[in-house]
Design an enzyme around this catalytic site. Structure first.
Site, PDB file in Angstrom:
ATOM      1  N   VAL A  27       0.367  -0.956  -0.166  1.00 18.33           N
ATOM      2  CA  VAL A  27       0.143   0.198   0.438  1.00 18.33           C
ATOM      3  C   VAL A  27       1.218   0.826   0.420  1.00 18.33           C
ATOM      4  O   VAL A  27       1.124   2.839  -1.311  1.00 18.33           O
ATOM      5  CB  VAL A  27      -1.405  -0.119   1.165  1.00 18.33           C
ATOM      6  N   ARG A  76      -8.795  -3.837  18.867  1.00 26.59           N
ATOM      7  CA  ARG A  76      -9.808  -4.762  18.732  1.00 26.59           C
ATOM      8  C   ARG A  76     -11.034  -3.363  19.762  1.00 26.59           C
ATOM      9  O   ARG A  76     -10.855  -3.311  20.822  1.00 26.59           O
ATOM     10  CB  ARG A  76     -10.557  -5.280  19.144  1.00 26.59           C
ATOM     11  N   GLY A 106     -10.743  -8.624   9.333  1.00 24.07           N
ATOM     12  CA  GLY A 106     -11.313  -9.436   9.009  1.00 24.07           C
ATOM     13  C   GLY A 106     -12.506  -8.555   8.911  1.00 24.07           C
ATOM     14  O   GLY A 106     -12.822  -7.476   8.872  1.00 24.07           O
ATOM     15  N   ASP A 132      -8.956 -15.992   9.655  1.00 23.12           N
ATOM     16  CA  ASP A 132     -10.191 -16.793   9.913  1.00 23.12           C
ATOM     17  C   ASP A 132     -10.588 -16.886   8.219  1.00 23.12           C
ATOM     18  O   ASP A 132     -11.835 -17.817   8.377  1.00 23.12           O
ATOM     19  CB  ASP A 132     -11.422 -16.115  10.693  1.00 23.12           C
ATOM     20  N   GLY A 175     -11.374 -19.947  14.497  1.00 20.15           N
ATOM     21  CA  GLY A 175     -12.249 -19.215  13.728  1.00 20.15           C
ATOM     22  C   GLY A 175     -14.020 -19.508  14.907  1.00 20.15           C
ATOM     23  O   GLY A 175     -14.371 -20.800  14.252  1.00 20.15           O
ATOM     24  N   ARG A 176     -13.981 -19.014  15.192  1.00 25.12           N
ATOM     25  CA  ARG A 176     -14.839 -18.901  15.894  1.00 25.12           C
ATOM     26  C   ARG A 176     -16.443 -19.266  15.140  1.00 25.12           C
ATOM     27  O   ARG A 176     -17.365 -19.437  15.727  1.00 25.12           O
ATOM     28  CB  ARG A 176     -15.233 -17.335  16.653  1.00 25.12           C
ATOM     29  N   GLY A 190      -4.938 -35.355   7.137  1.00 27.94           N
ATOM     30  CA  GLY A 190      -5.941 -35.737   7.175  1.00 27.94           C
ATOM     31  C   GLY A 190      -6.144 -36.935   8.538  1.00 27.94           C
ATOM     32  O   GLY A 190      -6.124 -38.117   9.040  1.00 27.94           O
ATOM     33  N   GLN A 256      -1.375 -20.445  15.821  1.00 30.02           N
ATOM     34  CA  GLN A 256      -1.884 -20.087  14.953  1.00 30.02           C
ATOM     35  C   GLN A 256      -1.358 -18.653  13.846  1.00 30.02           C
ATOM     36  O   GLN A 256      -1.643 -18.645  12.884  1.00 30.02           O
ATOM     37  CB  GLN A 256      -3.070 -20.480  14.647  1.00 30.02           C
TER      38      GLN A 256
HETATM   39  O1  F6P Z   1      -9.927 -12.820  14.596  1.00 27.72           O
HETATM   40  C1  F6P Z   1      -8.625 -14.310  14.382  1.00 27.72           C
HETATM   41  C2  F6P Z   1      -9.114 -14.296  15.563  1.00 27.72           C
HETATM   42  O2  F6P Z   1      -7.795 -15.100  15.200  1.00 27.72           O
HETATM   43  C3  F6P Z   1      -9.844 -15.549  15.555  1.00 27.72           C
HETATM   44  O3  F6P Z   1      -9.705 -16.522  14.904  1.00 27.72           O
HETATM   45  C4  F6P Z   1      -9.771 -15.760  16.625  1.00 27.72           C
HETATM   46  O4  F6P Z   1     -11.193 -16.533  18.143  1.00 27.72           O
HETATM   47  C5  F6P Z   1      -9.873 -14.481  17.534  1.00 27.72           C
HETATM   48  O5  F6P Z   1      -8.953 -13.936  16.884  1.00 27.72           O
HETATM   49  C6  F6P Z   1      -9.257 -14.964  18.669  1.00 27.72           C
HETATM   50  O6  F6P Z   1      -9.128 -13.235  19.293  1.00 27.72           O
HETATM   51  P1  F6P Z   1      -8.090 -12.273  20.454  1.00 27.72           P
HETATM   52  O7  F6P Z   1      -7.160 -12.270  19.863  1.00 27.72           O
HETATM   53  O8  F6P Z   1      -8.554 -11.523  21.589  1.00 27.72           O
HETATM   54  O9  F6P Z   1      -7.547 -13.920  20.937  1.00 27.72           O
END
Ligand code: F6P
Length: 327
Positions: A27, A76, A106, A132, A175-176, A190, A256
Site C-alpha cells: 500500500v 479491537r 477481518g 479466519d 475460527g469462532r 488426514g 496460529q
Molecule cells: O480474528 C482472528 C482470531 O484469531 C479468531 O480466530 C479468534 O477467535 C480470535 O481472533 C481470538 O482473538 P483474541 O486476539 O482477542 O484472543
C-alpha cells in the site's frame, strides 16, 4: 470517475495475521509511486480516534515483507463501535486532511469500515487480512494460508504420538464462526473428524464412529475442532467418558496467528495492497479487494461481510472428502 486522492491513511485492525506487513508495504510503496502521501494509523481504529498517525515513506516499510504481526500494531476498538467514537475518527481525518483510508482486517474490521462509509461518508477500500478467511467474495484472506501451514505442522507432529501410542487426540484451532482453518488442516493433515461451528454431530455419534473404526483395525484418531464448536478439553473429557479410551485435548491458540507469512500470503498481500490504491485512484470506495479464481476483484463491504454461503458449500464438500479419505 477518477477522484483526486492526495493523502491516505493505512491501518490494520482486529487480530493480527501473517502478511499484514506485506500488505502495508505494498500500500505504502504503491501510493507513494502514484504521488499519494501516506500516514500510518497506529493501533487500528483506536489510533484513528486518538490521532496517532505517522508519516510513512518507502523506507518506513523496509524489511517487513517477511515479518509476522503488523508494524502499525492492531487492536479491537470498543470505542469505535459507538457513534461518538466514529465521529472522533472522522474529525481526525478531516484535521489531518486524509482523503481516504486503506483498512486491513477481518470481518469485524470491515464492518467498521462499512459504518464509516455508510454513516459518515468516509472513503475507504478494505483488504481482507485475517487468518479466519471469514469474508465473502474472496477465495482467500491474507494470513489464512500461513495459519493452515502452522496448524499442519502441529498436526503432523501430534500424529507421531497419536499413531505410536494409539491414542485419540482432539486438536482445537481458531475460527469462532468460520471453520476454514479446521477444514483445510483436517483435509491436508488426514484428520479422522472435523467439528465445525454449528455442526449437529454429537459425542455419542463420534464415539460410535471410533468404535466402529476400531473394529476394522483403526486404532488412532485425530479430531480437529474449530473453537466455535467447543473446546478441545471439553470434547476430550466427554469422549473419554463415553468410550473409555485415552483421549487428549490440545489447544493450539495464538501460535496460529504468528510467524513469517508463507509465499501465498506474501504474494496475495502484495497484489491486494497495490490494487487497493488503484481502486481508490479510480474512484472506488466502500469496497473490499477480493480474489476469485486468481483474479483480483472489488466487492461491496455489505456483501463481503454478510454473504458467506459459498464458503459454507465448499466447507461441506471438503468435509465429505476428508471423511472419505480418512476411512
Ligand atoms: O480474528 C482472528 C482470531 O484469531 C479468531 O480466530 C479468534 O477467535 C480470535 O481472533 C481470538 O482473538 P483474541 O486476539 O482477542 O484472543
Amino acid at each position: 470517475m477518477k477522484n483526486k486522492i492526495k493523502k491516505i491513511g493505512v491501518l490494520t485492525s482486529g487480530g493480527d495475521a501473517p502478511g499484514m506487513n506485506a500488505a502495508i508495504r505494498s500500500v505504502v510503496r504503491k501510493a507513494i509511486y502514484e504521488g499519494i502521501e501516506v500516514n500510518g494509523v497506529m493501533r487500528g481504529y483506536e489510533g484513528l480516534i486518538s490521532g496517532e498517525l505517522i508519516p510513512m515513506t518507502s523506507r518506513s516499510v523496509s524489511n517487513i515483507l517477511s515479518r509476522g504481526g503488523t508494524i502499525l500494531k492492531t487492536a479491537r476498538s470498543k470505542e469505535f463501535l459507538t457513534a461518538k467514537g466514529q465521529e472522533k475518527a472522522v474529525k481526525v481525518m478531516q484535521k489531518n486532511k486524509i482523503d481516504a483510508l486503506v483498512i486491513i482486517g477481518g470481518n469485524g474490521s470491515l464492518q467498521g469500515a462499512l459504518a464509516l462509509h455508510k454513516d459518515w461518508n468516509v472513503k475507504s477500500v478494505g483488504i481482507p487480512g485475517t487468518i479466519d478467511n471469514d469474508l465473502g467474495y474472496t477465495d482467500y484472506t491474507i494470513g489464512c494460508h500461513t495459519s493452515v501451514d502452522t496448524v499442519l505442522d502441529a498436526v503432523d507432529k501430534i500424529r507421531d504420538t497419536v499413531s505410536s501410542m494409539e491414542r485419540i487426540y482432539v486438536i482445537e484451532v481458531m475460527g469462532r464462526e468460520e471453520p476454514y482453518i479446521a477444514v483445510m488442516a483436517a483435509l491436508a493433515g488426514g484428520a479422522e473428524e472435523v467439528l465445525r461451528p454449528g455442526s449437529s454431530i454429537t459425542i455419542k455419534q463420534i464415539a460410535g464412529e471410533i468404535t466402529e473404526a476400531e473394529q476394522k483395525g483403526k486404532r488412532s484418531w485425530i479430531i480437529i475442532v474449530s473453537e466455535g464448536f467447543d473446546s478441545a478439553h471439553s470434547i476430550a473429557e466427554k469422549l473419554k467418558s463415553e468410550t473409555g479410551y485415552s483421549v487428549r485435548g490440545v489447544t493450539l491458540g495464538h501460535v496460529q496467528r504468528g510467524g513469517s507469512p508463507n509465499a501465498p500470503d506474501r504474494i496475495l498481500a502484495s497484489m491486494m495492497g497495490a490494487y487497493a490504491i488503484d481502486a481508490l485512484i479510480d474512484g472506488h470506495h466502500g469496497k473490499m479487494v477480493g480474489i476469485s479464481g486468481g483474479e483480483l476483484t472489488l466487492v461491496s463491504y455489505e456483501k463481503a461481510c454478510f454473504e458467506r454461503d459459498k464458503d459454507r458449500e465448499l466447507g461441506n464438500r471438503l468435509y465429505d472428502l476428508t471423511k472419505l479419505l480418512a476411512t
